[in-house]
Design a protein around this motif. Structure first.
Motif, PDB file in Angstrom:
ATOM      1  N   MET A  74       0.990  -0.703   0.299  1.00 28.06           N
ATOM      2  CA  MET A  74       0.152   0.213  -0.481  1.00 28.06           C
ATOM      3  C   MET A  74       0.494   0.963   0.024  1.00 28.06           C
ATOM      4  N   VAL A  75       2.415   1.185   1.162  1.00 30.74           N
ATOM      5  CA  VAL A  75       2.970   2.515   1.181  1.00 30.74           C
ATOM      6  C   VAL A  75       3.097   2.755  -0.430  1.00 30.74           C
ATOM      7  N   VAL A  93      -1.675  17.836  -6.800  1.00 33.15           N
ATOM      8  CA  VAL A  93      -2.611  17.175  -6.824  1.00 33.15           C
ATOM      9  C   VAL A  93      -1.963  15.306  -7.435  1.00 33.15           C
ATOM     10  N   ALA A  94      -0.783  15.483  -7.240  1.00 37.36           N
ATOM     11  CA  ALA A  94       0.106  14.076  -6.770  1.00 37.36           C
ATOM     12  C   ALA A  94      -0.254  13.786  -5.597  1.00 37.36           C
ATOM     13  N   ALA A 118      -2.519  10.554  -4.232  1.00 39.09           N
ATOM     14  CA  ALA A 118      -1.365   9.782  -3.974  1.00 39.09           C
ATOM     15  C   ALA A 118      -2.557   9.133  -2.310  1.00 39.09           C
ATOM     16  N   ALA A 119      -2.952  10.090  -1.754  1.00 40.95           N
ATOM     17  CA  ALA A 119      -3.835  10.202  -0.636  1.00 40.95           C
ATOM     18  C   ALA A 119      -5.242   8.608  -0.756  1.00 40.95           C
ATOM     19  N   LEU A 120      -5.317   9.726  -1.840  1.00 42.83           N
ATOM     20  CA  LEU A 120      -6.266   8.991  -2.471  1.00 42.83           C
ATOM     21  C   LEU A 120      -6.251   7.250  -3.068  1.00 42.83           C
ATOM     22  N   LEU A 141      -8.032   4.079  -0.403  1.00 45.49           N
ATOM     23  CA  LEU A 141      -8.676   3.371  -1.235  1.00 45.49           C
ATOM     24  C   LEU A 141      -8.322   1.584  -0.632  1.00 45.49           C
ATOM     25  N   CYS A 142      -6.597   1.529  -0.311  1.00 43.47           N
ATOM     26  CA  CYS A 142      -6.237   0.328  -0.659  1.00 43.47           C
ATOM     27  C   CYS A 142      -6.603   0.113   1.030  1.00 43.47           C
ATOM     28  N   LEU A 143      -6.443   0.805   2.485  1.00 38.86           N
ATOM     29  CA  LEU A 143      -6.227   1.223   3.705  1.00 38.86           C
ATOM     30  C   LEU A 143      -8.309   0.715   3.594  1.00 38.86           C
TER      31      LEU A 143
END
Length: 152
Positions: free
Chosen positions: A102-103, A122-123, A127-129, A133-135
């Motif tokens: 995930m990281v 934006v990047a 990345a946070a999105l 999502l994975c988390l």
């Protein structure tokens, strides 16, 4: 509805889960290795970007090692046997491997989005999105379901 399965089957499921995740992790690792030897690598990423890329590569390698660890442990310690300890160990290794993956995915999304859009904000948002999502799918959803099941 769910049912308990014998320990041998539960361990088989855990090892199968690791085997299902591993090819994707290995493919991502391979693409990471190829990118470093691309002529544009030095041009596209500055020093902090290359450091983040290296962190993503190491995170993918850690994920790969964790996914392979249950099989290696089983072959060396519990050959021909299964135990609750091995099942718990395999489950923990898979969970840790997904954290590392995930990281790495979040770092890679950040770097690619930075190159494509030229916008750090934006990047970072993308990345946070991806991280969220994975988390959410890999940890929060299963945790919430397990909690609901335990309450009856």
């Amino acid at each position: 509805m769910s049912e308990d399965v014998p320990l041998k089957d539960a361990l088989g499921f855990a090892l199968d889960e690791a085997r299902m995740i591993l090819p994707g992790v290995q493919a991502l690792f391979g693409f990471q290795l190829i990118a470093v030897f691309n002529q544009r690598f030095e041009e596209v990423l500055d020093a902090p970007g290359r450091a983040l890329f290296l962190a993503a590569l190491v995170s993918i390698a850690v994920s790969c090692a964790l996914l392979m660890a249950p099989a290696a442990y089983h072959r060396q310690v519990e050959r021909g046997r299964v135990s609750r300890h091995l099942l718990e160990l395999a489950s923990r290794f898979i969970a840790w491997a997904l954290y590392a993956l995930m990281v790495a995915i979040a770092f890679d999304v950040y770097l690619v989005a930075q190159v494509v859009t030229g916008s750090p904000s934006v990047a970072l948002a993308l990345a946070a999105l991806c991280l969220a999502l994975c988390l959410g799918l890999w940890y929060v959803l299963p945790w919430a379901r397990a909690r609901a099941l335990s309450r009856g």
